[in-house]
Scaffold this active site. Structure first.
Site, mmCIF file in Angstrom:
data_model
loop_
_atom_site.group_PDB
_atom_site.id
_atom_site.type_symbol
_atom_site.label_atom_id
_atom_site.label_comp_id
_atom_site.label_asym_id
_atom_site.label_seq_id
_atom_site.Cartn_x
_atom_site.Cartn_y
_atom_site.Cartn_z
ATOM 1 N N LYS A 113 0.819 -1.213 0.000
ATOM 2 C CA LYS A 113 0.000 0.000 0.000
ATOM 3 C C LYS A 113 0.859 1.272 0.000
ATOM 4 C CE LYS A 113 -4.112 -2.191 1.001
ATOM 5 N NZ LYS A 113 -3.693 -3.599 1.124
HETATM 6 C C1 LIG Z 1 -4.369 -4.730 0.780
HETATM 7 C C2 LIG Z 1 -3.617 -5.999 0.731
HETATM 8 C C3 LIG Z 1 -3.954 -7.018 -0.160
HETATM 9 C C4 LIG Z 1 -5.154 -6.941 -1.079
HETATM 10 O O1 LIG Z 1 -5.018 -5.949 -2.056
HETATM 11 P P1 LIG Z 1 -6.334 -5.414 -2.816
HETATM 12 O O2 LIG Z 1 -5.870 -4.256 -3.574
HETATM 13 O O3 LIG Z 1 -7.303 -5.039 -1.733
HETATM 14 O O4 LIG Z 1 -6.841 -6.527 -3.642
HETATM 15 C C5 LIG Z 1 -3.161 -8.154 -0.199
HETATM 16 N N1 LIG Z 1 -2.107 -8.295 0.633
HETATM 17 C C6 LIG Z 1 -1.762 -7.338 1.513
HETATM 18 C C7 LIG Z 1 -0.605 -7.577 2.403
HETATM 19 C C8 LIG Z 1 -2.496 -6.159 1.595
HETATM 20 O O5 LIG Z 1 -2.145 -5.210 2.472
#
Ligand SMILES: *Cc1c(COP(=O)(O)O)cnc(C)c1O
Length: 479
Positions: A113
């Site tokens: 993120k």
């Molecule tokens: C947010 C997240 C996901 C999922 O990603 P999306 O964009 O919601 O599909 C997978 N793994 C981790 C570690 C995350 O923080």
């Protein structure tokens, strides 16, 4: 470039308008009115660019209301080796033949993120200063979004953050990361419910246009287009690393560019939707593999064509908690494209059919999801996760986190001979230490800057899953 709503609202908007807005007024999500196309010559030109400059090239195709020199400066300020740990920013690690891990989790909060959120923080600060405005960010997080948002927004002028999260459902490390920030502009709201209820609260507040306007509410959830487009960049960067430049480039329009596939641990469909955008721009992606955990609403859709959201009580708490999602908020973007950008039909499906029946059926369109859009899927459960973590450690000496393990398990099932498969590493294992101990019998490595964070004082308010109470809290803290 102008942006349209997936639910057919007639307005067309520029990037900086939707940057601060979140959902469209009709409850839809914004998408560019078309995907700019890149050809072999452009790809050849971009190969070898530093990550920040690649980001600039891609973003500038989507942003026409920030001067180029400012946008380039924002990209260069964001994607530095100091913040992301390496000069490549998103380096590939090779596992077995043709299978790669792409590291996206070496930013400040150790999850992918950060890749988008760090850019968003700088874009917000730039745009708010330019307008002389303030913004109150309201978000929902199942763990990683919240901390990424806070670490991106702390110390930023003109921004407050109100972050809801499901009370008691995150790992101790995630809670410590989120709740230990003492910055006055950061508010942690632990909601007595699951992640989807947090997400519903955010949607409800955003849909109250009067409240939204009065308190200048914005969002940093993955529905924000700026986050999505920031994520498009690392698909290109991964592609360039996994393929070699053609020794003898064929003349324009001839010859076949090498292809790669991506396996993406998926929850809200934000990460893989960025892959869909990259592919729609012409990046030669063979397959986009959506990997889910026990909460398999996306896997079910790509197998059967039926999108069936789950009730909160049917959302499992798993050992890959950032994917414990039963309603994928970005999914509407893909459906919009799949249905030939028919906004009226998308509005009917999401605002009516889904609201009434909790499901809709696109099985007639599923062939095209595979052939025209490259989507496939698979599912990984706790036992698979443990086995994959153990196997990867034993064969390669590499410790992967639980979400990445879901991606790798499904990637191996979906590999095609001759096509490199890139698994997106979405977090570092230290965030989910208990499961690593279960799999390996020892703690994962902890980066020095996170020593002892679980013991730091926490700053958090517990609230019931009640829209009115959350609004009250925001109003009281927006003085
Ligand atoms: C947010 C997240 C996901 C999922 O990603 P999306 O964009 O919601 O599909 C997978 N793994 C981790 C570690 C995350 O923080």
């Amino acid at each position: 470039m102008l942006y349209v709503s997936t639910r057919g609202h007639p307005d067309r908007k520029h990037f900086c308008e939707i940057l601060l807005e979140g959902l469209a007024p009709d409850g839809g999500l914004y998408l560019p009115e078309r995907y700019p196309q890149v050809d072999a010559a452009t790809l050849a030109k971009w190969r070898g660019l530093p990550y920040a400059d690649l980001a600039f090239e891609i973003l500038s195709l989507y942003i026409d209301d920030i001067p180029a020199e400012d946008l380039r400066a924002i990209c260069r300020k964001t994607y530095t080796a100091e913040v992301f740990g390496t000069r490549e920013i998103v380096p590939l690690k090779r596992l077995e033949d043709g299978v790669f891990l792409q590291a996206l989790s070496n930013g400040p909060t150790l999850a992918f993120k950060d890749m988008a959120m760090q850019l968003l923080g700088n874009l917000f600060e730039y745009e708010l200063a330019r307008r002389g405005e303030e913004l109150n960010i309201l978000g929902a997080t199942s763990g990683d979004t919240g901390s990424a948002a806070k670490y991106a927004m702390r110390g930023k002028k003109g921004v407050r953050v109100f972050m809801t999260s499901p009370h008691g459902r995150m790992s101790p490390f995630q809670q410590a990361q989120m709740f230990s920030l003492q910055d006055a502009n950061i508010h942690n709201l632990a909601i007595e419910g699951v992640f989807d209820e947090c997400q519903d609260i955010v949607k409800a507040v955003s849909n109250d246009l009067e409240f939204k306007r009065k308190y200048r509410i914005g969002t940093v959830n993955s529905i924000n287009w700026a986050r999505l487009v920031a994520q498009v960049v690392y698909y290109f960067a991964g592609y360039f690393q996994a393929t070699r430049p053609h020794p003898n480039p064929p003349p324009e329009g001839e010859g076949v560019l090498p292809q790669v596939s991506f396996a993406v641990p998926s929850g809200n469909f934000g990460n893989i939707c960025a892959g869909h955008v990259a592919r729609s721009m012409g990046l030669p992606i063979a397959r986009l593999v959506a990997a889910t955990n026990e909460n398999d609403v996306l896997d079910e859709f790509f197998r059967t064509g039926v999108y069936r959201v789950r009730a909160s009580k049917d959302t499992y708490e798993t050992s890959s908690p950032s994917m414990d999602i039963s309603k994928a908020s970005n999914f509407e973007r893909f459906v919009f494209d799949l249905l030939g950008r028919d906004g009226a039909k998308v509005r009917y499906l999401f605002a009516e059919e889904l609201a009434v029946k909790g499901r809709f059926d696109l099985s007639a369109d599923m062939g095209r999801a595979r052939t025209d859009y490259g989507f496939t899927s698979g599912k990984s459960i706790h036992a698979d996760r443990l086995a994959t973590i153990r196997d990867t450690f034993e064969r390669f000496g590499i410790t992967i986190d639980t979400h990445t393990a879901d991606g790798l398990k499904v990637a191996r099932e979906q590999r095609q001979p001759g096509t490199p498969m890139i698994v997106l590493e979405t977090a570092l294992p230290i965030k989910f230490a208990a499961t690593i101990v279960e799999a390996l019998g020892h703690e994962p490595e902890r980066p020095a800057k996170f020593a002892g964070i679980e013991a730091l004082p926490k700053r958090v308010t517990v609230l019931p899953a009640d829209v009115a109470r959350v609004k009250q809290f925001i109003a009281a803290h927006c003085a």
